[in-house]
Design an enzyme around this catalytic site. Structure first.
Site, PDB file in Angstrom:
ATOM      1  N   SER A   1       6.453  -5.741   3.560  1.00 20.62           N
ATOM      2  CA  SER A   1       6.583  -4.962   2.310  1.00 20.62           C
ATOM      3  C   SER A   1       7.690  -4.708   1.772  1.00 20.62           C
ATOM      4  O   SER A   1       8.638  -4.304   2.602  1.00 20.62           O
ATOM      5  CB  SER A   1       5.471  -3.687   2.677  1.00 20.62           C
ATOM      6  OG  SER A   1       5.665  -2.890   1.371  1.00 20.62           O
TER       7      SER A   1
ATOM      8  N   TYR B   1       3.671   4.193   6.413  1.00 17.29           N
ATOM      9  CA  TYR B   1       3.224   2.771   5.975  1.00 17.29           C
ATOM     10  C   TYR B   1       4.364   1.970   6.077  1.00 17.29           C
ATOM     11  O   TYR B   1       4.501   0.781   6.652  1.00 17.29           O
ATOM     12  CB  TYR B   1       2.650   2.714   4.515  1.00 17.29           C
ATOM     13  CG  TYR B   1       2.681   1.411   3.755  1.00 17.29           C
ATOM     14  CD1 TYR B   1       1.425   0.499   4.397  1.00 17.29           C
ATOM     15  CD2 TYR B   1       3.306   0.700   2.778  1.00 17.29           C
ATOM     16  CE1 TYR B   1       1.258  -0.792   4.006  1.00 17.29           C
ATOM     17  CE2 TYR B   1       3.083  -0.377   2.510  1.00 17.29           C
ATOM     18  CZ  TYR B   1       1.967  -1.311   3.029  1.00 17.29           C
ATOM     19  OH  TYR B   1       1.826  -2.664   2.703  1.00 17.29           O
TER      20      TYR B   1
END
Length: 349
Positions: A139, A164
């Site tokens: 990401s 995350y």
């Protein structure tokens, strides 16, 4: 036909990628736990669009459609290994993960269980039953506090702002370890704000669209003063399609042990950004949505949220050099296609 396993196949990117690889002639297998992080019905609708009969799905039971689908948790190593042993996949694309930056502030354990333990089990299966190429989702959030833009793959990723982001950083390190120790050819992909038809209901575009259609206010954070490198989902899947038959090789010529680069290695390992290479102000994104809907939105400007960053901007040159393709869909075209999907999907009985 080459066999490819896509984890997270009932998810947003997994669904689109499954369609693409079917069209390319691959024998596609899909895996998903189908949890309730967001509307399960949307996940089931994606599977049904792939020809999977979702009535009475049972854990570990394979269901034939245009893909072969199995409902399975990546934390279930025993049954995951049995799946790998049964089918001997040529390629694995790991898209399964606990998504969402803000949710990671509420339930960090879920990110350890799904994104770290789950990915470790995928690596263990690729070790036990070797594959030609493992591709996994990272990401843009790994860049964290960095404001050294555009983000290049070798920029620092040592300051993540959420669990995350930390879990995605951990995935990159885990993949490198297995590439080094067990020669698993691994490519990590740092996605930049993916959007498009069949997108997740917890993502900004879906939230904004729903609010405008229903004449409800919606929140825009940091008072709208953010930019994002919005990347259309078809550009993501085309990139993966081109990457799949091009696994990294060991001993990359640009790797110097005295001045190591994060994206390259002596191991068969590489990292790429996948972004539009064209950051857009968030308010321009909202305006494009209003134009597509022919309706003004009721915007509620709010302060910055914990874990968010003000700007994302991908340097995608390395990706283009490697596969000869760079994402380029405009937000006007991409948002129009999303709106068409949204109105169609939400008016069905």
């Amino acid at each position: 036909m080459k066999k490819v396993l896509i984890t997270g196949a009932a998810g947003f990117i997994g669904f689109h990628l499954s369609k693409k690889l079917i069209a390319q002639g691959y024998d596609v297998y899909g895996l998903d736990i189908i949890n309730d992080y967001y509307d399960v019905n949307l996940k089931l609708a994606r599977l049904e669009a792939l020809g999977v009969d979702t009535k009475g799905l049972q854990t570990n039971k394979e269901v034939k459609g245009n893909i072969t689908f199995v409902k399975l948790d990546l934390q279930d190593l025993e049954n995951l290994k049995a799946l790998f042993e049964r089918h001997r996949f040529d390629f694995v694309i790991n898209l399964a993960a606990q998504a969402g930056v803000r949710y990671s502030l509420i339930n960090p354990q879920s990110y350890i269980d799904n994104n770290i333990t789950g990915f470790l089990n995928v690596l263990e299966c690729c070790r036990a039953f070797p594959v030609e190429h493992l591709i996994y989702a990272s990401s843009s959030s790994v860049y964290g506090l960095s404001e050294d833009i555009p983000f290049k793959e070798d920029n620092s990723t040592n300051h993540p702002l959420s669990m995350y982001a930390a879990s995605k950083k951990a995935n990159e390190m885990m993949a490198h370890s297995y590439a080094h120790l067990f020669k698993i050819p691994s490519t990590g992909l740092r996605f930049f704000t993916v959007y498009g038809p069949w997108g997740r209901p917890d993502m900004a575009l879906y939230i904004f669209t729903k609010a405008i259609v229903e004449d409800q206010p919606f929140e825009v954070f940091n008072f709208g003063k953010m930019t994002r490198d919005f990347t259309y989902v078809d550009d993501i899947v085309e990139s993966i399609n081109r990457l799949l038959p091009k696994p990294p090789k060991a001993n990359h010529p640009e790797f110097d042990k005295k001045k190591p680069l994060a994206s390259k290695s002596t191991a068969p390992y590489q990292i790429f950004n996948i972004g539009n290479n064209s950051p857009i102000p968030l308010m321009d994104y909202v305006k494009a949505l209003e134009i597509a809907l022919v309706k003004k939105g009721k915007i509620d400007l709010k302060p910055m949220q914990p874990g968010d960053v003000t700007t994302t901007y991908a340097d995608a040159d390395s990706l283009y050099d490697y596969i000869g393709f760079k994402p380029a869909t405009t937000i006007q075209d991409g948002i129009k296609k999303f709106v068409e999907f949204y109105l169609d999907y939400n008016t069905k009985e």
